[in-house]
Design a protein around this motif. Sequence first.
Motif, PDB file in Angstrom:
ATOM      1  N   GLY A 226       0.808  -1.209   0.000  1.00  0.00           N
ATOM      2  CA  GLY A 226       0.000   0.000   0.000  1.00  0.00           C
ATOM      3  C   GLY A 226       0.843   1.260   0.000  1.00  0.00           C
ATOM      4  N   ASP A 227       0.207   2.354   0.423  1.00  0.00           N
ATOM      5  CA  ASP A 227       0.844   3.673   0.390  1.00  0.00           C
ATOM      6  C   ASP A 227       1.736   3.902   1.601  1.00  0.00           C
ATOM      7  OD1 ASP A 227      -0.510   4.294  -1.961  1.00  0.00           O
ATOM      8  OD2 ASP A 227      -2.218   5.158  -0.874  1.00  0.00           O
ATOM      9  N   VAL A 228       2.660   4.837   1.436  1.00  0.00           N
ATOM     10  CA  VAL A 228       3.504   5.280   2.547  1.00  0.00           C
ATOM     11  C   VAL A 228       2.725   6.360   3.294  1.00  0.00           C
ATOM     12  CG1 VAL A 228       5.672   6.370   3.198  1.00  0.00           C
ATOM     13  CG2 VAL A 228       5.626   4.716   1.329  1.00  0.00           C
ATOM     14  N   THR A 229       2.343   6.048   4.510  1.00  0.00           N
ATOM     15  CA  THR A 229       1.556   6.952   5.340  1.00  0.00           C
ATOM     16  C   THR A 229       2.446   7.512   6.448  1.00  0.00           C
ATOM     17  OG1 THR A 229       0.912   5.187   6.841  1.00  0.00           O
ATOM     18  CG2 THR A 229      -0.516   5.553   4.915  1.00  0.00           C
ATOM     19  N   PRO A 230       1.962   8.522   7.181  1.00  0.00           N
ATOM     20  CA  PRO A 230       2.735   9.002   8.325  1.00  0.00           C
ATOM     21  C   PRO A 230       3.041   7.894   9.334  1.00  0.00           C
ATOM     22  CG  PRO A 230       1.061  10.609   7.767  1.00  0.00           C
ATOM     23  CD  PRO A 230       0.797   9.395   6.912  1.00  0.00           C
ATOM     24  N   GLU A 231       2.131   6.940   9.509  1.00  0.00           N
ATOM     25  CA  GLU A 231       2.380   5.816  10.424  1.00  0.00           C
ATOM     26  C   GLU A 231       3.530   4.944   9.917  1.00  0.00           C
ATOM     27  OE1 GLU A 231       0.181   1.928  12.404  1.00  0.00           O
ATOM     28  OE2 GLU A 231      -0.903   3.117  10.926  1.00  0.00           O
ATOM     29  N   VAL A 232       3.557   4.705   8.613  1.00  0.00           N
ATOM     30  CA  VAL A 232       4.647   3.916   8.022  1.00  0.00           C
ATOM     31  C   VAL A 232       5.981   4.635   8.228  1.00  0.00           C
ATOM     32  CG1 VAL A 232       5.625   3.107   5.832  1.00  0.00           C
ATOM     33  CG2 VAL A 232       3.198   2.731   6.330  1.00  0.00           C
ATOM     34  N   LEU A 233       6.005   5.943   7.979  1.00  0.00           N
ATOM     35  CA  LEU A 233       7.235   6.707   8.169  1.00  0.00           C
ATOM     36  C   LEU A 233       7.680   6.698   9.626  1.00  0.00           C
ATOM     37  CD1 LEU A 233       6.585   9.731   5.803  1.00  0.00           C
ATOM     38  CD2 LEU A 233       8.173   7.832   5.438  1.00  0.00           C
ATOM     39  N   ASP A 234       6.719   6.775  10.551  1.00  0.00           N
ATOM     40  CA  ASP A 234       7.051   6.734  11.978  1.00  0.00           C
ATOM     41  C   ASP A 234       7.666   5.386  12.355  1.00  0.00           C
ATOM     42  OD1 ASP A 234       6.985   7.863  14.708  1.00  0.00           O
ATOM     43  OD2 ASP A 234       5.480   6.293  15.055  1.00  0.00           O
ATOM     44  N   GLN A 235       7.077   4.302  11.874  1.00  0.00           N
ATOM     45  CA  GLN A 235       7.630   2.974  12.171  1.00  0.00           C
ATOM     46  C   GLN A 235       9.001   2.794  11.526  1.00  0.00           C
ATOM     47  OE1 GLN A 235       5.369  -0.587  11.805  1.00  0.00           O
ATOM     48  NE2 GLN A 235       3.585   0.265  12.862  1.00  0.00           N
ATOM     49  N   ALA A 236       9.178   3.341  10.324  1.00  0.00           N
ATOM     50  CA  ALA A 236      10.474   3.253   9.659  1.00  0.00           C
ATOM     51  C   ALA A 236      11.529   4.004  10.464  1.00  0.00           C
ATOM     52  CB  ALA A 236      10.379   3.810   8.236  1.00  0.00           C
ATOM     53  N   ARG A 237      11.183   5.187  10.972  1.00  0.00           N
ATOM     54  CA  ARG A 237      12.129   5.952  11.797  1.00  0.00           C
ATOM     55  C   ARG A 237      12.486   5.166  13.059  1.00  0.00           C
ATOM     56  NH1 ARG A 237      14.852  10.260  12.257  1.00  0.00           N
ATOM     57  NH2 ARG A 237      13.955  11.337  10.495  1.00  0.00           N
ATOM     58  N   GLN A 238      11.477   4.553  13.696  1.00  0.00           N
ATOM     59  CA  GLN A 238      11.759   3.758  14.892  1.00  0.00           C
ATOM     60  C   GLN A 238      12.679   2.588  14.568  1.00  0.00           C
ATOM     61  OE1 GLN A 238       8.284   2.724  17.282  1.00  0.00           O
ATOM     62  NE2 GLN A 238       7.234   4.539  16.508  1.00  0.00           N
ATOM     63  N   ALA A 239      12.423   1.909  13.447  1.00  0.00           N
ATOM     64  CA  ALA A 239      13.280   0.784  13.039  1.00  0.00           C
ATOM     65  C   ALA A 239      14.701   1.273  12.768  1.00  0.00           C
ATOM     66  CB  ALA A 239      12.706   0.108  11.795  1.00  0.00           C
ATOM     67  N   ALA A 240      14.819   2.438  12.144  1.00  0.00           N
ATOM     68  CA  ALA A 240      16.139   2.995  11.846  1.00  0.00           C
ATOM     69  C   ALA A 240      16.898   3.303  13.122  1.00  0.00           C
ATOM     70  CB  ALA A 240      15.993   4.254  10.995  1.00  0.00           C
ATOM     71  N   GLU A 241      16.200   3.862  14.107  1.00  0.00           N
ATOM     72  CA  GLU A 241      16.861   4.238  15.357  1.00  0.00           C
ATOM     73  C   GLU A 241      17.208   3.033  16.231  1.00  0.00           C
ATOM     74  OE1 GLU A 241      14.082   7.097  16.893  1.00  0.00           O
ATOM     75  OE2 GLU A 241      14.824   8.688  15.573  1.00  0.00           O
ATOM     76  N   LYS A 242      16.406   1.954  16.137  1.00  0.00           N
ATOM     77  CA  LYS A 242      16.624   0.790  17.002  1.00  0.00           C
ATOM     78  C   LYS A 242      17.445  -0.321  16.348  1.00  0.00           C
ATOM     79  CE  LYS A 242      12.447   1.431  19.707  1.00  0.00           C
ATOM     80  NZ  LYS A 242      11.149   0.876  20.082  1.00  0.00           N
ATOM     81  N   LEU A 243      17.412  -0.415  15.017  1.00  0.00           N
ATOM     82  CA  LEU A 243      18.030  -1.565  14.360  1.00  0.00           C
ATOM     83  C   LEU A 243      18.994  -1.193  13.239  1.00  0.00           C
ATOM     84  CD1 LEU A 243      18.159  -4.672  13.885  1.00  0.00           C
ATOM     85  CD2 LEU A 243      16.258  -4.363  12.291  1.00  0.00           C
ATOM     86  N   LEU A 244      18.612  -0.255  12.397  1.00  0.00           N
ATOM     87  CA  LEU A 244      19.389   0.026  11.192  1.00  0.00           C
ATOM     88  C   LEU A 244      20.599   0.924  11.432  1.00  0.00           C
ATOM     89  CD1 LEU A 244      16.421   0.565   8.718  1.00  0.00           C
ATOM     90  CD2 LEU A 244      17.643  -1.552   9.264  1.00  0.00           C
ATOM     91  N   SER A 245      20.626   1.606  12.568  1.00  0.00           N
ATOM     92  CA  SER A 245      21.759   2.474  12.880  1.00  0.00           C
ATOM     93  C   SER A 245      22.329   2.109  14.244  1.00  0.00           C
ATOM     94  CB  SER A 245      21.329   3.943  12.886  1.00  0.00           C
ATOM     95  OG  SER A 245      20.476   4.195  13.986  1.00  0.00           O
ATOM     96  N   ASN A 246      23.557   2.505  14.450  1.00  0.00           N
ATOM     97  CA  ASN A 246      24.196   2.375  15.761  1.00  0.00           C
ATOM     98  C   ASN A 246      24.165   3.769  16.375  1.00  0.00           C
ATOM     99  OD1 ASN A 246      25.926   2.334  17.936  1.00  0.00           O
ATOM    100  ND2 ASN A 246      27.449   1.050  16.931  1.00  0.00           N
ATOM    101  N   PRO A 247      23.260   4.027  17.329  1.00  0.00           N
ATOM    102  CA  PRO A 247      23.093   5.390  17.843  1.00  0.00           C
ATOM    103  C   PRO A 247      24.322   5.962  18.546  1.00  0.00           C
ATOM    104  CG  PRO A 247      21.802   3.839  19.137  1.00  0.00           C
ATOM    105  CD  PRO A 247      22.360   3.076  17.968  1.00  0.00           C
ATOM    106  N   VAL A 248      25.279   5.131  18.879  1.00  0.00           N
ATOM    107  CA  VAL A 248      26.499   5.617  19.516  1.00  0.00           C
ATOM    108  C   VAL A 248      27.366   6.367  18.504  1.00  0.00           C
ATOM    109  CG1 VAL A 248      28.617   4.920  20.696  1.00  0.00           C
ATOM    110  CG2 VAL A 248      26.467   3.791  21.245  1.00  0.00           C
ATOM    111  N   ILE A 249      27.399   5.875  17.268  1.00  0.00           N
ATOM    112  CA  ILE A 249      28.301   6.465  16.274  1.00  0.00           C
ATOM    113  C   ILE A 249      27.602   6.983  15.021  1.00  0.00           C
ATOM    114  CG2 ILE A 249      30.282   5.120  17.048  1.00  0.00           C
ATOM    115  CD1 ILE A 249      29.808   3.302  14.569  1.00  0.00           C
TER     116      ILE A 249
END
Length: 88
Positions: A49-72
């Motif tokens: 389906g479409d990219v909604t604000p909810e999808v973008l919010d979940q993507a940001r959460q995934a990026a902060e928790k899994l896709l990036s290392n917040p230390v560096i």
Amino acid sequence: MGRVVIDVMPKPEILDPQGKAVVGALPRLGFDLFTSVRQGKRFELEVEGDVTPEVLDQARQAAEKLLSNPVIEDVVSVREASAAEAQA
């Protein structure tokens, strides 16, 4: 089907050896206009389906928790893919 693009970059204070290697190689290949390079990561996430604000919010959460290392690393962009990016 929608696509979300996430860009992750090293924090400014973190040494970027890959970027240093690239900036050193550019002049040897005739590209002498560039003075600095920072190398990051790009992720593309597809959704039904479409990219909604909810999808973008979940993507940001995934990026902060899994896709990036917040230390560096910093998550610098979470966005819907443009039409050109979506076709690539």
